[in-house]
Design a protein around this motif. Structure first.
Motif, PDB file in Angstrom:
ATOM      1  N   THR A  93      -4.992   6.290   0.669  1.00 25.40           N
ATOM      2  CA  THR A  93      -4.172   5.087   0.670  1.00 25.40           C
ATOM      3  C   THR A  93      -4.658   4.166  -0.434  1.00 25.40           C
ATOM      4  O   THR A  93      -5.864   3.887  -0.542  1.00 25.40           O
ATOM      5  CB  THR A  93      -4.254   4.367   2.028  1.00 25.40           C
ATOM      6  N   LEU A  94      -3.743   3.705  -1.265  1.00 26.03           N
ATOM      7  CA  LEU A  94      -4.082   2.834  -2.385  1.00 26.03           C
ATOM      8  C   LEU A  94      -3.273   1.548  -2.316  1.00 26.03           C
ATOM      9  O   LEU A  94      -2.123   1.538  -1.843  1.00 26.03           O
ATOM     10  CB  LEU A  94      -3.775   3.526  -3.718  1.00 26.03           C
ATOM     11  N   ASN A  95      -3.859   0.473  -2.801  1.00 26.95           N
ATOM     12  CA  ASN A  95      -3.101  -0.753  -3.006  1.00 26.95           C
ATOM     13  C   ASN A  95      -2.246  -0.611  -4.253  1.00 26.95           C
ATOM     14  O   ASN A  95      -2.660  -0.008  -5.252  1.00 26.95           O
ATOM     15  CB  ASN A  95      -4.042  -1.943  -3.169  1.00 26.95           C
TER      16      ASN A  95
ATOM     17  N   SER B  96       3.121   9.871  -5.458  1.00 29.19           N
ATOM     18  CA  SER B  96       2.883   8.756  -4.548  1.00 29.19           C
ATOM     19  C   SER B  96       4.161   8.469  -3.769  1.00 29.19           C
ATOM     20  O   SER B  96       5.265   8.661  -4.290  1.00 29.19           O
ATOM     21  CB  SER B  96       2.474   7.524  -5.355  1.00 29.19           C
TER      22      SER B  96
ATOM     23  N   TYR C  52      -1.636   1.201  -9.676  1.00 35.88           N
ATOM     24  CA  TYR C  52      -2.560   1.417  -8.565  1.00 35.88           C
ATOM     25  C   TYR C  52      -3.881   0.689  -8.792  1.00 35.88           C
ATOM     26  O   TYR C  52      -4.425   0.687  -9.906  1.00 35.88           O
ATOM     27  CB  TYR C  52      -2.823   2.920  -8.385  1.00 35.88           C
ATOM     28  N   ASP C  53      -4.379   0.088  -7.734  1.00 33.82           N
ATOM     29  CA  ASP C  53      -5.656  -0.601  -7.776  1.00 33.82           C
ATOM     30  C   ASP C  53      -6.767   0.413  -7.515  1.00 33.82           C
ATOM     31  O   ASP C  53      -6.826   1.013  -6.445  1.00 33.82           O
ATOM     32  CB  ASP C  53      -5.674  -1.698  -6.707  1.00 33.82           C
TER      33      ASP C  53
ATOM     34  N   GLN D 172       0.833  -1.187   0.000  1.00 34.50           N
ATOM     35  CA  GLN D 172       0.000   0.000   0.000  1.00 34.50           C
ATOM     36  C   GLN D 172       0.873   1.243   0.000  1.00 34.50           C
ATOM     37  O   GLN D 172       2.040   1.195   0.398  1.00 34.50           O
ATOM     38  CB  GLN D 172      -0.927   0.029   1.215  1.00 34.50           C
ATOM     39  N   THR D 173       0.285   2.345  -0.439  1.00 32.47           N
ATOM     40  CA  THR D 173       1.018   3.605  -0.456  1.00 32.47           C
ATOM     41  C   THR D 173       0.079   4.777  -0.224  1.00 32.47           C
ATOM     42  O   THR D 173      -1.119   4.692  -0.506  1.00 32.47           O
ATOM     43  CB  THR D 173       1.736   3.810  -1.803  1.00 32.47           C
ATOM     44  N   THR D 174       0.618   5.851   0.286  1.00 33.19           N
ATOM     45  CA  THR D 174      -0.071   7.132   0.315  1.00 33.19           C
ATOM     46  C   THR D 174       0.149   7.809  -1.031  1.00 33.19           C
ATOM     47  O   THR D 174       1.279   7.859  -1.533  1.00 33.19           O
ATOM     48  CB  THR D 174       0.464   8.026   1.437  1.00 33.19           C
TER      49      THR D 174
END
Length: 313
Positions: free
Chosen positions: A18-20, A105, A94-95, A2-4
């Motif tokens: 927050t994204l996968n 990101s 990104y999901d 995950q990431t911001t």
């Protein structure tokens, strides 16, 4: 993983979320981003909702195609190693969000052939390589003529002028209608176009993105001269045929940079032939992303806003 990341859900609907992140495969790098730039061209059009239909894009999206950071994971046969500093022109990893840009990101996954190793000493200026390579692409190559007039003294206009001088060509004239942007010239003159009566320019490079300027620029050409459209234009470009006919004018569209442009631009910066100093005028912590985008898009004193991701989760 995950990431911001910065998420633009629709016009002027922007914030952090927050994204996968998709898992890396063979040939991928995992990069921890330290800095990402905000584009006042294409990204602003998505912010305002004025972007014409563009293949592969839509909302929600992760903006940003100017990013630099540190490699934290590589494949078994990678040309990179953990700890390398790289420039990355965004990522589509990104999901649940479009990522044709995708550089804003903290963490991203990118095919390693899209990244280029740079000196860690570049710092935030390393993220400027995309724009510098865009300027280089417009100018370099067989049959191309360096500009003797550049329209617009924003980031692209400044880089075009600096590359002209780096090529050993005569210093170009630069037009700028905004008085606050006439400073920062390095070896060339920036003037109000109303003060210029010259009508024999061989090569006019427009970095303003103002489609309605084209008829005026045709009138400023020498016979057989060329106008290079180096900006991004949202409205139709039109002009009266007879003046262009009399000038035997040529119009060329400058596309985005390629890998060779990026490599050559990196070499120019590393050798000292091309300076990136003075381009970044504003910086913001990533947590203040919404405010940073508003300043980048609305404050004429802001040439380039850089987001600092080093303290982000």
């Amino acid at each position: 993983m995950q990431t911001t990341a910065v998420i633009l859900k629709g016009p002027q609907d922007l914030g952090l979320d927050t994204l996968n992140v998709t898992d890396p495969v063979a040939g991928d790098l995992v990069v921890r981003i330290n800095y990402s730039g905000i584009s006042t061209g294409t990204e602003k059009l998505f912010w305002t909702g004025d972007m014409p239909p563009f293949p592969g894009m839509g909302y929600p999206l992760v903006p940003g195609y100017e990013a630099t950071g540190e490699v934290i994971e590589v494949g078994a046969e990678s040309a990179f190693k953990v700890g390398d500093t790289v420039f990355v022109p965004g990522a589509n990893c990104y999901d649940g969000a479009f990522g044709l840009f995708g550089g804003a990101s903290r963490l991203l996954v990118s095919a390693e052939d899209r990244a280029i190793k740079i000196d860690g000493g570049f710092g935030a200026e390393g993220a400027l390589l995309a724009l510098a390579a865009t300027a280089r692409h417009a100018m370099a190559g067989q049959g191309k003529v360096v500009p003797d007039l550049i329209v617009g003294h924003g980031v692209l206009g400044r880089l075009l002028a600096r590359l002209t001088i780096a090529a050993g060509a005569p210093a170009p004239t630069v037009w700028e209608v905004e008085p606050s942007r006439r400073n920062g010239a390095l070896g060339y003159e920036v003037i109000d176009p109303a003060e210029d009566e010259r009508c024999n320019y061989r090569a006019i490079y427009d970095a303003s993105g103002a489609a309605d300027l084209v008829p005026t620029l045709i009138g400023r050409l020498a016979k057989g001269g060329e106008i290079v459209l180096a900006g991004f234009y949202t409205s139709n470009i039109s002009f009266s045929f007879p003046p262009a006919f009399m000038k035997e004018a040529r119009i060329r569209i400058a596309a985005e940079w390629n890998a060779d442009d990026l490599i050559c631009t990196r070499a120019l910066v590393e050798s000292g032939a091309l300076s990136l100093a003075g381009i970044i005028t504003h910086a913001s912590q990533a947590v203040e992303a919404r405010r940073a985008y508003e300043v980048a898009f609305n404050d004429s004193a802001c040439l380039k806003m850089m987001l600092d991701w080093r303290d982000a989760a």
